[in-house]
Scaffold this active site. Sequence first.
Site, PDB file in Angstrom:
ATOM      1  CG  HIS A  34      -8.368  -3.627  -1.648  1.00  0.00           C
ATOM      2  ND1 HIS A  34      -9.274  -2.984  -1.780  1.00  0.00           N
ATOM      3  CD2 HIS A  34      -7.097  -2.841  -1.157  1.00  0.00           C
ATOM      4  CE1 HIS A  34      -8.872  -1.650  -2.061  1.00  0.00           C
ATOM      5  NE2 HIS A  34      -7.802  -1.733  -1.757  1.00  0.00           N
TER       6      HIS A  34
ATOM      7  N   GLY B  68       4.147  10.704  -8.326  1.00  0.00           N
ATOM      8  CA  GLY B  68       5.027   9.577  -8.889  1.00  0.00           C
ATOM      9  C   GLY B  68       5.846   8.906  -8.101  1.00  0.00           C
TER      10      GLY B  68
ATOM     11  CG  HIS C 180      -1.305   5.323  -0.101  1.00  0.00           C
ATOM     12  ND1 HIS C 180      -1.806   5.814   0.917  1.00  0.00           N
ATOM     13  CD2 HIS C 180      -2.137   4.447  -0.678  1.00  0.00           C
ATOM     14  CE1 HIS C 180      -2.927   5.270   1.160  1.00  0.00           C
ATOM     15  NE2 HIS C 180      -3.277   4.371   0.031  1.00  0.00           N
ATOM     16  CG  ASP C 181       6.344   7.224  -3.410  1.00  0.00           C
ATOM     17  OD1 ASP C 181       6.391   8.262  -2.961  1.00  0.00           O
ATOM     18  OD2 ASP C 181       7.274   6.213  -3.793  1.00  0.00           O
TER      19      ASP C 181
ATOM     20  CG  ASN D  82      -0.322   8.677   2.942  1.00  0.00           C
ATOM     21  OD1 ASN D  82      -0.826   7.838   2.402  1.00  0.00           O
ATOM     22  ND2 ASN D  82       0.090   9.650   2.229  1.00  0.00           N
TER      23      ASN D  82
ATOM     24  NE  ARG E 198      -3.803   1.917   2.646  1.00  0.00           N
ATOM     25  CZ  ARG E 198      -3.822   2.506   3.765  1.00  0.00           C
ATOM     26  NH1 ARG E 198      -2.929   2.072   4.747  1.00  0.00           N
ATOM     27  NH2 ARG E 198      -4.619   3.723   3.949  1.00  0.00           N
TER      28      ARG E 198
END
Length: 325
Positions: free
Chosen positions: A193, A74, A68-69, A96, A64
């Site tokens: 997920h 990017g 998210h990064d 986050n 995750r």
Amino acid sequence: MATKRHITLALQLVVVALVLSIANGKGLKLGFYKKTCPRAEAIVKSITASKISLAPSLAAPLLRMHFHDCFVRGCDGSVLLNSTKNNQAEKDGPPNLSLRGFQIIDAAKTAVEAACPGVVSCADILALVARDAIQQIKGPAWPVPLGRRDGRVSIASESRTLPPPNANITQLKSLFASKGLNVKDLVVLSGGHTVGTSHCSTIASRLYNFTGKGDTDPSLDSDYVPFLKSKCKPNDRTTLLEMDPGSFRSFDDDYYTMVSKRRGLFQSDAALLDDKKTSAYVKLQAQSHGSTFFSDFKDSMVKMGKIGVLTGKAGEIRKVCTLVN
């Protein structure tokens, strides 16, 4: 004048080509550190394996974290930066706050720095750790082209552009398309997920107040609602729910079976049944026991890992992942 215009146009075209090259990950390649830090990948793999063997539940958060990064600025390691007095960083943005596993990135970076100071970026280490962590829990291993450089900017408010758990299919398709990912990538990456947990607070409205009238989301299987309510009482913000009950620590295809039965945890999971292409993929994997899921997941992870990367002389190679140089 004509010459100047031609020069200006040529420069503009060069800039556009450079931007597109960076955005598409053209500067990345397999074995990037073969000469400059030949043991880099082996060191990261060893550290990750030792940590995940002790805490397998961290594999999902690390996957995750990579996602998210990449979806904010990017894949530049900006999610790893700490906030400062003058700036609140991405990791302190609301989506986050539940990220975990930063200590594994730091441990890998420390080990790599000891072998090859100032050579391997934190962004590359995060991409490798995410892959190695999922492989450690018997998930697929995808090739990770390297050569990312670290960004110097991290802004908490930008984390709001991450796909929210209550997103509908139109929003999801738009968000993924903005990152160069197609509808298949959307439904495939949603399969991540199949591992991990989430807090009850993320589905509270689905269970207790979907339209503001104390009702339940009708897209949820009515036979499944009592089970979820037994786990999550109203206003419960601490209890963790398994994303894929019964196998939340193993990477498998059960997610698609859950979604096909209208038992996906988030509205964004349920939304996959609202589009012909995503719905067909969900049903195919559920019926064929994930016949192509692992292979598809590899392909989509390689694509995701190239979003908006910094290469060449852009960005920097951080000495410590939490701080800019």
